[in-house]
Design a protein around this motif. Structure first.
Motif, PDB file in Angstrom:
ATOM      1  N   ASP A   1       0.833  -1.362   0.084  1.00  0.00           N
ATOM      2  CA  ASP A   1      -0.043   0.215   0.134  1.00  0.00           C
ATOM      3  C   ASP A   1       0.749   1.451   0.054  1.00  0.00           C
ATOM      4  N   ILE A   2       1.893   1.073   0.687  1.00  0.00           N
ATOM      5  CA  ILE A   2       2.650   2.558   0.957  1.00  0.00           C
ATOM      6  C   ILE A   2       3.486   2.501  -0.425  1.00  0.00           C
ATOM      7  N   LYS A   3       3.856   1.503  -1.305  1.00  0.00           N
ATOM      8  CA  LYS A   3       4.599   1.697  -2.543  1.00  0.00           C
ATOM      9  C   LYS A   3       3.711   2.166  -3.567  1.00  0.00           C
ATOM     10  N   THR A   4       2.119   1.830  -3.439  1.00  0.00           N
ATOM     11  CA  THR A   4       1.056   2.380  -4.105  1.00  0.00           C
ATOM     12  C   THR A   4       1.131   3.949  -3.830  1.00  0.00           C
ATOM     13  N   THR A   5       0.935   4.413  -2.848  1.00  0.00           N
ATOM     14  CA  THR A   5       0.770   5.522  -2.379  1.00  0.00           C
ATOM     15  C   THR A   5       2.068   6.425  -2.931  1.00  0.00           C
ATOM     16  N   ILE A   6       3.108   5.973  -2.778  1.00  0.00           N
ATOM     17  CA  ILE A   6       4.291   7.082  -3.328  1.00  0.00           C
ATOM     18  C   ILE A   6       4.323   6.812  -4.957  1.00  0.00           C
ATOM     19  N   ALA A   7       3.961   6.013  -5.525  1.00  0.00           N
ATOM     20  CA  ALA A   7       3.764   5.765  -7.040  1.00  0.00           C
ATOM     21  C   ALA A   7       2.830   6.667  -7.631  1.00  0.00           C
ATOM     22  N   ARG A   8       1.537   6.482  -7.146  1.00  0.00           N
ATOM     23  CA  ARG A   8       0.425   7.585  -7.609  1.00  0.00           C
ATOM     24  C   ARG A   8       0.898   9.048  -7.355  1.00  0.00           C
ATOM     25  N   GLN A   9       1.516   9.494  -6.281  1.00  0.00           N
ATOM     26  CA  GLN A   9       1.826  10.800  -6.014  1.00  0.00           C
ATOM     27  C   GLN A   9       2.953  11.192  -7.238  1.00  0.00           C
ATOM     28  N   VAL A  10       3.999  10.181  -7.150  1.00  0.00           N
ATOM     29  CA  VAL A  10       5.247  10.560  -8.265  1.00  0.00           C
ATOM     30  C   VAL A  10       4.597  10.492  -9.626  1.00  0.00           C
ATOM     31  N   ASN A  11       3.540   9.901 -10.116  1.00  0.00           N
ATOM     32  CA  ASN A  11       3.232   9.987 -11.358  1.00  0.00           C
ATOM     33  C   ASN A  11       2.371  10.932 -11.760  1.00  0.00           C
ATOM     34  N   ALA A  12       1.795  11.637 -10.733  1.00  0.00           N
ATOM     35  CA  ALA A  12       0.917  12.715 -10.652  1.00  0.00           C
ATOM     36  C   ALA A  12       1.940  14.155 -10.712  1.00  0.00           C
ATOM     37  N   LEU A  13       3.218  14.162 -10.575  1.00  0.00           N
ATOM     38  CA  LEU A  13       4.011  15.213 -10.384  1.00  0.00           C
ATOM     39  C   LEU A  13       4.231  15.885 -11.923  1.00  0.00           C
ATOM     40  N   PRO A  14       4.524  17.056 -12.094  1.00  0.00           N
ATOM     41  CA  PRO A  14       4.765  17.797 -13.363  1.00  0.00           C
ATOM     42  C   PRO A  14       6.250  17.252 -13.643  1.00  0.00           C
ATOM     43  N   GLN A  15       6.403  16.984 -14.873  1.00  0.00           N
ATOM     44  CA  GLN A  15       7.472  16.323 -15.316  1.00  0.00           C
ATOM     45  C   GLN A  15       8.914  16.852 -14.926  1.00  0.00           C
ATOM     46  N   ASP A  16       8.981  18.199 -14.787  1.00  0.00           N
ATOM     47  CA  ASP A  16      10.342  18.784 -14.162  1.00  0.00           C
ATOM     48  C   ASP A  16      10.414  18.391 -12.633  1.00  0.00           C
ATOM     49  N   GLN A  17       9.179  18.238 -11.861  1.00  0.00           N
ATOM     50  CA  GLN A  17       9.253  17.697 -10.432  1.00  0.00           C
ATOM     51  C   GLN A  17       9.618  16.059 -10.473  1.00  0.00           C
ATOM     52  N   GLN A  18       9.062  15.183 -11.468  1.00  0.00           N
ATOM     53  CA  GLN A  18       9.339  13.985 -11.501  1.00  0.00           C
ATOM     54  C   GLN A  18      10.864  13.920 -11.618  1.00  0.00           C
ATOM     55  N   ASP A  19      11.468  14.581 -12.651  1.00  0.00           N
ATOM     56  CA  ASP A  19      12.865  14.545 -13.032  1.00  0.00           C
ATOM     57  C   ASP A  19      13.841  14.860 -11.700  1.00  0.00           C
ATOM     58  N   MET A  20      13.315  15.733 -11.000  1.00  0.00           N
ATOM     59  CA  MET A  20      14.008  16.027  -9.549  1.00  0.00           C
ATOM     60  C   MET A  20      13.903  14.984  -8.839  1.00  0.00           C
ATOM     61  N   PHE A  21      12.825  14.346  -8.726  1.00  0.00           N
ATOM     62  CA  PHE A  21      12.557  13.103  -7.782  1.00  0.00           C
ATOM     63  C   PHE A  21      13.668  11.835  -8.278  1.00  0.00           C
ATOM     64  N   LEU A  22      13.484  11.516  -9.526  1.00  0.00           N
ATOM     65  CA  LEU A  22      14.312  10.548 -10.091  1.00  0.00           C
ATOM     66  C   LEU A  22      15.828  10.705 -10.060  1.00  0.00           C
ATOM     67  N   SER A  23      16.136  11.870  -9.821  1.00  0.00           N
ATOM     68  CA  SER A  23      17.677  12.307  -9.822  1.00  0.00           C
ATOM     69  C   SER A  23      18.136  12.221  -8.452  1.00  0.00           C
ATOM     70  N   MET A  24      17.421  11.897  -7.705  1.00  0.00           N
ATOM     71  CA  MET A  24      17.877  11.650  -6.099  1.00  0.00           C
ATOM     72  C   MET A  24      18.622  10.203  -5.989  1.00  0.00           C
ATOM     73  N   PRO A  25      19.492  10.164  -4.978  1.00  0.00           N
ATOM     74  CA  PRO A  25      20.280   8.912  -4.666  1.00  0.00           C
ATOM     75  C   PRO A  25      19.213   7.582  -4.464  1.00  0.00           C
ATOM     76  N   ASN A  26      19.677   6.762  -4.859  1.00  0.00           N
ATOM     77  CA  ASN A  26      18.946   5.227  -4.575  1.00  0.00           C
ATOM     78  C   ASN A  26      19.872   4.115  -4.231  1.00  0.00           C
ATOM     79  N   ILE A  27      19.962   3.821  -3.260  1.00  0.00           N
ATOM     80  CA  ILE A  27      21.075   2.476  -2.840  1.00  0.00           C
ATOM     81  C   ILE A  27      20.464   1.030  -3.059  1.00  0.00           C
ATOM     82  N   HIS A  28      19.137   1.321  -3.359  1.00  0.00           N
ATOM     83  CA  HIS A  28      18.219  -0.134  -3.494  1.00  0.00           C
ATOM     84  C   HIS A  28      18.234  -0.640  -4.882  1.00  0.00           C
ATOM     85  N   PRO A  29      18.354  -2.044  -5.143  1.00  0.00           N
ATOM     86  CA  PRO A  29      18.131  -2.446  -6.530  1.00  0.00           C
ATOM     87  C   PRO A  29      16.534  -2.600  -6.816  1.00  0.00           C
ATOM     88  N   TYR A  30      16.521  -2.291  -8.005  1.00  0.00           N
ATOM     89  CA  TYR A  30      14.769  -2.166  -8.537  1.00  0.00           C
ATOM     90  C   TYR A  30      14.613  -2.853  -9.857  1.00  0.00           C
TER      91      TYR A  30
END
Length: 545
Positions: free
Chosen positions: A51-80
């Protein structure tokens, strides 16, 4: 209130070995609010992971493209493997904690800039969620020079180097190379000893709770004084220092000393203004007590140290003022020559209330811990008590008056000691001297009758428990999932303000609220007789041999 885009005092640029970081573009004075930022997305701190993953994905996908790019440029040490897992990995790596104005409903959040500030164990800035303005803020803990990196501390309390390094590696995937972590081995060892001692003293104060403040105020104050000393030796700008001052303020206020309580409250608030701003929760909640410390919830419990707010001395030099403030009472001369009789010195000859307990960490009598973490005794002490009553009931029992003129209740003498002392010497008017006397914590007095305590135990089980998310209202008895607890005892639940008033006035909560939040009562309620790993002592929660 400044935003993240107005009057920036920093630039975000590459930092060798760290990726992006905050670099001061000008000199930033201590206490300056460097950053004040709204969150980009939020998510619950607990719950079903899917449920937490779904909540996060819904909010990220609703962001404007520039804010999505900012989010995706942040560090991630976990495999996906999927976008949802990628979003969740970023959140797990860089999210920051938030909560509501009452300190409840903890959650996590992502901030475009705050999440990019790098860590240092000797950080020069303090991060935190300001629930009053619903913004994440960063403040300078000391003057930050131009071109210096702005850093915050990622963990909770500062612990020894080995522990910090292990947690940082596990949770954030990096090895810290800050100044504190890069000290030469001998200096690092000394720093670790100071930090570990702070943690031990903090635990002793926490475990002592209100009973420690009231029954052992001087010893608890000495713990706090030692913590302040250690902070000043290790890092005088540590954000934990205001917490120590507020502990001291509460000790004084609970024991009726409004003058010293006011001064300590001023120091605590001044520290929080630096680390969180004058609109942060700690400042807003505690600043009024500077002017009216008698309004503090702890005032009225005891008047052992009674002073008025206006009793703060104005004619003392700095050292004498600190002696007064910390109640470093110097022995008073009792001889015409002005010399002090040895037995009148209350450090080597403490009253019953001033005796060290069996933790062996009282800084009056024990030095710094050795390599095994054991505090080594550094001085002698002896308890003196005049016999005011004695009787034998299988064992010789003595009722004593101590050097403060207070009754020391009963001392039960062992068979061996009874033989050494000789029952014939146990006469009213004689004095007992006990070298290295300590207080143990296997007995305690609860301010309620046994019947009242048993009745409260029944109510506690029914009203304070949570069954599959459902709670029972103490006022009307209805069950539900959306309730608020009593803000004082944090134990009984209510579905409305009207029900809380009913519980307070008509159902006896006014009389038991203070008892319900007592650490010993709660410890007894949670004590599992069948799970034994060692003896416990009052205050319950501490363990010992």
């Amino acid at each position: 209130m400044p935003s993240t885009t107005d009057n920036k005092m920093y630039v975000i640029q590459d930092v060798p070995g760290k990726g992006k970081g905050f670099i001061a573009s000008q000199k930033i004075p201590m206490g300056t609010r460097i950053l004040c930022e709204e969150h980009l997305i939020t998510f619950p701190e607990t719950g079903n992971e899917a449920d937490i993953k779904t909540t996060i994905a819904r909010q990220v996908n609703a962001l404007p493209q520039d804010q999505q790019d900012m989010f995706l440029s942040m560090p991630n040490i976990h495999p996906y493997k999927t976008d949802t897992e990628r979003y969740f990995g970023i959140v797990r790596t860089v999210s920051l904690p938030i909560e509501d104005a009452k300190g409840q409903n903890p959650a996590g959040a992502i901030f475009v800039e705050a999440c990019r500030i790098n860590h240092a164990c000797d950080n020069n800035a303090q991060k935190g969620w300001n629930a009053n303005i619903e913004r994440f803020t960063v403040h300078a803990l000391r003057d930050i020079e131009k071109d210096e990196e702005i850093t915050v501390y990622y963990l909770g309390k500062v612990t020894k180097r080995e522990t910090r390094q292990a947690v940082l590696k596990e949770r954030f995937g990096f090895v810290c190379t800050c100044r504190l972590c890069s000290l030469p081995p001998e200096e690092s060892h000394e720093s670790d000893k100071r930090l570990e001692e702070i943690l031990r003293l903090d635990r002793a104060i926490e475990q002592g709770g209100l009973k420690g403040i009231l029954s052992r105020p001087l010893q608890t104050l000495r713990y706090v004084e030692r913590i302040v000393q250690l902070y000043k030796e290790d890092n005088p700008h540590d954000a934990g220092l205001p917490r120590a001052y507020i502990d001291a303020a509460q000790i004084f206020i609970a024991n009726g000393d409004l003058a010293r309580g006011k001064v300590m409250m001023e120091r605590a608030v001044a520290g929080w203004v630096v680390s969180g701003g004058d609109d942060c929760t700690q400042v807003m909640e505690n600043k009024p007590f500077i002017y009216e410390p008698s309004k503090h919830p702890l005032f009225g419990y005891n008047d052992t140290w009674r002073t008025a707010v206006g009793d703060v001395p104005a004619d003392l030099n700095e050292n004498d003022f600190e002696d007064w403030l910390w109640r470093r009472d110097k022995p008073k001369p009792a001889h015409p020559s002005g010399t002090v009789s040895p037995l009148r010195n209350r450090t080597p000859f403490p009253s019953f209330q001033e005796l060290p307990d069996d933790k062996g960490i009282d800084p009056r009598y024990f030095g710094q811990p050795n390599e095994e973490g054991v505090y080594e005794q550094t001085r002698h002490w002896c308890f003196l008590g005049e016999i005011v009553n004695h009787f034998t009931e299988r064992r010789l029992q003595l009722e004593l008056k101590d050097v403060a003129g207070r009754m020391a209740h009963l001392i039960y003498v062992t068979v061996q000691l009874e033989g050494e002392l000789g029952a014939a010497l146990a006469e009213t008017g004689h004095t007992v001297a006990v070298l290295y006397a300590k207080l143990t914590k296997y007995a305690q007095i609860v301010p309620a009758s046994l019947d009242a305590l048993l009745t409260l135990s029944d109510e506690f089980e029914e009203l304070a428990s949570v069954q599959e998310g459902t709670r029972m209202c103490h006022g009307c008895g209805k069950k539900g999932t959306s309730m608020q607890w009593c803000g004082r005892c944090l134990t009984f639940w209510y579905c409305s303000k009207a029900c809380q008033e009913m519980g307070w006035k008509n159902k006896g909560h006014k009389n038991i609220c203070r008892l319900v939040k007592d650490a010993d009562f709660l410890g007894l309620m949670k004590l599992n007789s069948a799970e034994f790993s060692g003896k416990v002592r009052f205050h319950l929660g501490t363990s010992g041999a």
